[in-house]
Design a protein around this motif. Structure first.
Motif: not given
Ligand code: PMP
Length: 325
Positions: A189-215
């Protein structure tokens, strides 16, 4: 850019509209009478676990449908088990508590219900306690659905990493885990986005801050596996079934890498709060043509029909609140 919210101009707790009743300790309690001692705050939340559940109003049927109530209660008990909490109430009692609470409040509009289980005796809360059974409080509020509103999300890859199973298990829907989500969403939010996407400890995509993700890539829907540091999302499973069984879109659960988000044909978030929401940019890379893609568009409208009780094939996912005619 999203500007900083003006906290002073926001309604203060006492002024905010709220439900007439909540449910606490086995009974309906009037909002103003629902109190615990202030010394319990903080400590009780260290080990608290909760659920966020939506209910959808169907105007034609004059019915309020709780979406996937059984699955949410199952996950609540799983979270309690991980926390070594014994619950005073059976799933049947909590089902009746939630539907009875919505009826008591006379809600005839979309709503959100939050059952929260907490150790009452655990002060200070960092000490191991499991002898005391957990108490439950259930808070309802009106919460209009965003489905069909055309909301589009701009996301960033967060500089924060996801918590992991042997640190703070993301599989448990624990209040404490949300400090991780909070760092992520505040940075976005501080940087002007709606949601952050979080990488896990292995550097792979985990999820968004309060949601899951599909591509979506070349007609295939791809989502990170349950071992990627995600909350085992009920919407993710719902979407998986709808894509595969009703829309004929194959679904793959596999690790997703950051740059796949940049080149995907479509990206979307799913979760109880965000429902199904298209993502149109990631780190300012445009996703597809920067509009809602064709698969997520079909999915969103099917999801909307399902949750609102207009898709009989999935009516077993809904729990009616009012007696049916
Ligand atoms: N991840 C996190 C961290 C969440 O808070 C949520 C919302 N509960 C989700 C994923 C999506 O889960 P669900 O579909 O069960 O709401």
């Amino acid at each position: 850019m999203t500007s900083k919210p003006d906290i002073k101009s926001q309604p203060q707790p006492a002024e905010r509209p709220h439900a007439k009743y909540l449910w606490h300790g086995g009974e309906l309690v009037e909002w103003d009478q629902a109190t615990v001692h202030i010394s319990m705050m903080g400590w009780t939340s260290i080990s608290s676990v909760f659920e966020g559940i939506r209910a959808y109003w169907n105007e034609e049927q004059q019915q309020l449908f709780v979406f996937h109530l059984d699955a949410h209660l199952k996950r609540l008990y799983q979270s309690m088990k991980i926390m070594r909490m014994d619950c005073l109430y059976s799933p049947e009692q909590l089902t009746e508590a939630i539907t009875g609470l919505l009826r008591a409040n006379g809600f005839r509009a979309d709503a959100y219900v939050q059952p929260l289980a907490y150790f009452t005796g655990g002060i200070p809360g960092y000490e191991a306690v499991w002898e005391d059974p957990a108490e439950v409080v259930i808070t309802p509020r009106l919460a209009p659905s965003n489905l069909g509103s055309g909301k589009l999300a701009h996301c960033n890859i967060s500089s924060w990493n996801r918590i992991s199973d042997n640190v703070m298990p993301p599989r448990a829907k624990a209040i404490s885990n949300y400090q991780n989500s909070r760092y992520v969403s505040t940075e976005s939010r501080v940087n002007g986005y709606d949601y952050g996407i979080i990488l896990n400890q292995q550097g792979k995509v985990a999820e968004a801050s309060y949601a899951c993700i599909f591509i979506i890539r070349d007609g295939v829907a791809i989502t990170p596996p349950v071992s990627a540091g995600i909350l085992e999302s009920i919407t993710r499973e719902t979407v998986r079934q709808l894509l595969e069984n009703e829309l004929g879109v194959p679904v793959l659960e596999r690790d997703v890498e950051r740059t796949e988000l940049y080149i995907a044909d479509e990206v979307f978030l799913c979760g109880t709060a965000v429902e199904v929401q298209p993502v149109v940019s990631v780190d300012r890379y445009r996703v597809g043509d920067g509009e809602t893609g064709p698969i997520v568009s079909r999915l969103e409208s099917l999801f909307h029909q399902v949750v609102r009780g207009n898709h009989p094939a999935r009516s077993h996912w809904l729990h009616p609140v009012y007696p049916q005619a």
